[in-house]
Design a protein around this motif. Structure first.
Motif, mmCIF file in Angstrom:
data_model
loop_
_atom_site.group_PDB
_atom_site.id
_atom_site.type_symbol
_atom_site.label_atom_id
_atom_site.label_comp_id
_atom_site.label_asym_id
_atom_site.label_seq_id
_atom_site.Cartn_x
_atom_site.Cartn_y
_atom_site.Cartn_z
ATOM 1 N N LEU A 29 0.814 -1.212 0.000
ATOM 2 C CA LEU A 29 0.000 0.000 0.000
ATOM 3 C C LEU A 29 0.851 1.268 0.000
ATOM 4 O O LEU A 29 0.336 2.363 -0.209
ATOM 5 N N GLY A 30 2.143 1.110 0.245
ATOM 6 C CA GLY A 30 3.057 2.240 0.216
ATOM 7 C C GLY A 30 3.841 2.343 -1.080
ATOM 8 O O GLY A 30 4.833 3.082 -1.147
ATOM 9 N N THR A 31 3.395 1.655 -2.129
ATOM 10 C CA THR A 31 4.111 1.673 -3.397
ATOM 11 C C THR A 31 3.276 2.302 -4.500
ATOM 12 O O THR A 31 2.048 2.158 -4.543
ATOM 13 N N ARG A 32 3.950 2.990 -5.412
ATOM 14 C CA ARG A 32 3.267 3.576 -6.573
ATOM 15 C C ARG A 32 2.659 2.477 -7.441
ATOM 16 O O ARG A 32 1.572 2.655 -8.020
ATOM 17 N N GLU A 33 3.351 1.330 -7.559
ATOM 18 C CA GLU A 33 2.857 0.246 -8.401
ATOM 19 C C GLU A 33 1.482 -0.232 -7.944
ATOM 20 O O GLU A 33 0.600 -0.514 -8.768
ATOM 21 N N GLY A 58 -0.267 29.619 -1.677
ATOM 22 C CA GLY A 58 -0.649 28.589 -0.711
ATOM 23 C C GLY A 58 -2.148 28.401 -0.653
ATOM 24 O O GLY A 58 -2.926 29.159 -1.232
ATOM 25 N N PHE A 59 -2.558 27.371 0.099
ATOM 26 C CA PHE A 59 -3.975 27.013 0.197
ATOM 27 C C PHE A 59 -4.516 27.319 1.590
ATOM 28 O O PHE A 59 -3.794 27.240 2.585
ATOM 29 N N ASP A 60 -5.800 27.627 1.637
ATOM 30 C CA ASP A 60 -6.460 27.833 2.927
ATOM 31 C C ASP A 60 -6.639 26.507 3.656
ATOM 32 O O ASP A 60 -6.576 26.465 4.886
ATOM 33 N N VAL A 61 -6.861 25.430 2.896
ATOM 34 C CA VAL A 61 -7.009 24.095 3.478
ATOM 35 C C VAL A 61 -6.293 23.084 2.591
ATOM 36 O O VAL A 61 -6.525 23.035 1.377
ATOM 37 N N VAL A 62 -5.426 22.287 3.197
ATOM 38 C CA VAL A 62 -4.863 21.112 2.541
ATOM 39 C C VAL A 62 -5.536 19.897 3.168
ATOM 40 O O VAL A 62 -5.551 19.748 4.395
ATOM 41 N N LEU A 63 -6.111 19.046 2.330
ATOM 42 C CA LEU A 63 -6.833 17.859 2.778
ATOM 43 C C LEU A 63 -5.977 16.616 2.585
ATOM 44 O O LEU A 63 -5.337 16.456 1.545
ATOM 45 N N ASP A 64 -5.978 15.755 3.575
ATOM 46 C CA ASP A 64 -5.280 14.467 3.485
ATOM 47 C C ASP A 64 -6.174 13.417 4.125
ATOM 48 O O ASP A 64 -6.334 13.384 5.339
ATOM 49 N N LYS A 65 -6.767 12.563 3.268
ATOM 50 C CA LYS A 65 -7.629 11.481 3.776
ATOM 51 C C LYS A 65 -6.967 10.159 3.419
ATOM 52 O O LYS A 65 -7.257 9.559 2.396
ATOM 53 N N GLY A 66 -6.017 9.725 4.262
ATOM 54 C CA GLY A 66 -5.354 8.455 4.066
ATOM 55 C C GLY A 66 -4.017 8.508 3.362
ATOM 56 O O GLY A 66 -3.316 7.495 3.297
ATOM 57 N N THR A 67 -3.619 9.673 2.839
ATOM 58 C CA THR A 67 -2.347 9.754 2.120
ATOM 59 C C THR A 67 -1.154 9.621 3.057
ATOM 60 O O THR A 67 -0.184 8.911 2.746
ATOM 61 N N PHE A 68 -1.188 10.277 4.195
ATOM 62 C CA PHE A 68 -0.103 10.111 5.167
ATOM 63 C C PHE A 68 -0.029 8.658 5.629
ATOM 64 O O PHE A 68 1.062 8.124 5.867
ATOM 65 N N SER A 124 -6.714 9.726 9.494
ATOM 66 C CA SER A 124 -5.873 8.524 9.553
ATOM 67 C C SER A 124 -6.581 7.406 10.290
ATOM 68 O O SER A 124 -7.316 7.639 11.255
ATOM 69 N N CYS A 125 -6.325 6.176 9.823
ATOM 70 C CA CYS A 125 -6.757 5.002 10.574
ATOM 71 C C CYS A 125 -5.554 4.229 11.112
ATOM 72 O O CYS A 125 -5.718 3.220 11.799
ATOM 73 N N ASN A 126 -4.339 4.689 10.788
ATOM 74 C CA ASN A 126 -3.116 4.017 11.242
ATOM 75 C C ASN A 126 -2.518 4.624 12.497
ATOM 76 O O ASN A 126 -1.748 3.961 13.200
ATOM 77 N N TRP A 127 -2.840 5.885 12.771
ATOM 78 C CA TRP A 127 -2.191 6.619 13.853
ATOM 79 C C TRP A 127 -3.212 7.190 14.821
ATOM 80 O O TRP A 127 -4.309 7.577 14.421
ATOM 81 N N THR A 128 -2.835 7.273 16.073
ATOM 82 C CA THR A 128 -3.667 7.930 17.079
ATOM 83 C C THR A 128 -3.442 9.443 17.003
ATOM 84 O O THR A 128 -2.520 9.927 16.334
ATOM 85 N N LYS A 129 -4.283 10.177 17.712
ATOM 86 C CA LYS A 129 -4.119 11.624 17.781
ATOM 87 C C LYS A 129 -2.730 11.975 18.292
ATOM 88 O O LYS A 129 -2.038 12.834 17.711
ATOM 89 N N ARG A 130 -2.304 11.347 19.360
ATOM 90 C CA ARG A 130 -0.990 11.651 19.935
ATOM 91 C C ARG A 130 0.124 11.382 18.931
ATOM 92 O O ARG A 130 1.053 12.188 18.784
ATOM 93 N N GLU A 131 0.041 10.259 18.222
ATOM 94 C CA GLU A 131 1.088 9.920 17.268
ATOM 95 C C GLU A 131 1.112 10.892 16.088
ATOM 96 O O GLU A 131 2.195 11.285 15.617
ATOM 97 N N LEU A 132 -0.061 11.285 15.597
ATOM 98 C CA LEU A 132 -0.094 12.261 14.511
ATOM 99 C C LEU A 132 0.554 13.577 14.931
ATOM 100 O O LEU A 132 1.294 14.202 14.155
ATOM 101 N N LEU A 133 0.280 13.995 16.148
ATOM 102 C CA LEU A 133 0.869 15.244 16.633
ATOM 103 C C LEU A 133 2.378 15.114 16.805
ATOM 104 O O LEU A 133 3.130 16.059 16.547
#
Length: 256
Positions: free
Chosen positions: A22-26, A159-169, A206-215
């Protein structure tokens, strides 16, 4: 010092995830090639909506509406401010951006410029075809790799007012790594902040990281990003501990 599952940095020991396809371009090129073919066969099949079972898009949109209500963002152009601009990192089929153009309970849509980027060219092809079919205006999709392309693209503007990341990180955190090289998650943090206007926001889910870990990864002490808000999801209790399966945080880029 790096071990198979921990990374020590600035006195914080961060948990690492095992590398995955899941971490590969292929993997993503293959997945979106399949979804593009499915869409060509049946225009009602627009592909996967990530975290749909968790109600993530609804939670994100509600959080954005709250930011607008509080005066931090603008849904429409006014006499004193322009409608907020959005960038969607790892846009996939573009569904989250299309949702911004759909009417909410107040019959009001986000009218600002929308840009979706993905490092998979087939993802961009799919999103463009869906946008054309839906006749969505003011949205563009570009192939772009945050981790590899350092020259500022023309569409960045100021720059952008909002950058969205839903699962990319999440996907980036599953990339393979070589000992001694900078971790992809650190590269992400250092580059994503530059996409956000000072004083404005990164919305990350994110579904991989907790709030603390993301911070710890994205908003360490002394960094450019800081915690601003958190979306609400249903919680569960197990073994005396309360938690949730997904987290959406709003991080703010500090004013210089």
């Amino acid at each position: 010092m790096m071990t198979p599952d921990l990374l020590e940095s600035s006195s914080i020991v961060r948990r690492l995830l095992d590398p995955s396809e899941l971490g590969t371009r292929e993997y993503w090129d293959s997945a979106y090639t399949r979804e593009l073919q499915n869409y060509e066969d049946d225009a009602s099949d627009e592909g996967t909506i990530w975290f749909d079972e968790n109600g993530a898009e609804a939670a994100i949109l509600k959080q954005l509406d709250q930011l607008a209500t509080q005066g931090h963002l603008c849904k429409t152009n006014t006499a004193t401010a322009s409608a907020s601009r959005f960038l969607d990192l790892g846009t996939g089929n573009g569904h989250l951006l299309f949702a911004l153009r759909e009417e909410d309970d107040n019959d009001e849509v986000w009218q600002g410029e929308l840009v979706g980027v993905d490092y998979s060219d087939t993802s961009v092809q799919l999103a463009r075809r869906i946008a054309a079919q839906k006749e969505v205006s003011g949205v563009r999709f570009e192939q772009w790799d945050l981790l590899q392309e350092t020259a500022p693209p023309a569409w960045l503007k100021d720059g952008f007012d909002v950058v969205l990341d839903k699962g990319t990180f999440d996907a980036i955190s599953l990339m393979s790594r070589d000992e001694g090289q900078e971790h992809a998650c650190d590269i992400y943090r250092n580059r994503v902040a530059a996409l956000v206007k000072p004083g404005y926001f990164l919305s990350i889910t994110s579904c991989n990281w907790t709030k603390r870990e993301l911070l710890e990864w994205l908003a360490p002490e002394g960094g450019e990003l800081e915690f601003f808000a958190e979306a609400k999801y249903p919680t569960f209790t197990f073994g005396g501990q309360t938690g949730q399966t997904i987290v959406t945080l709003v991080l703010r880029r500090k004013l210089k």
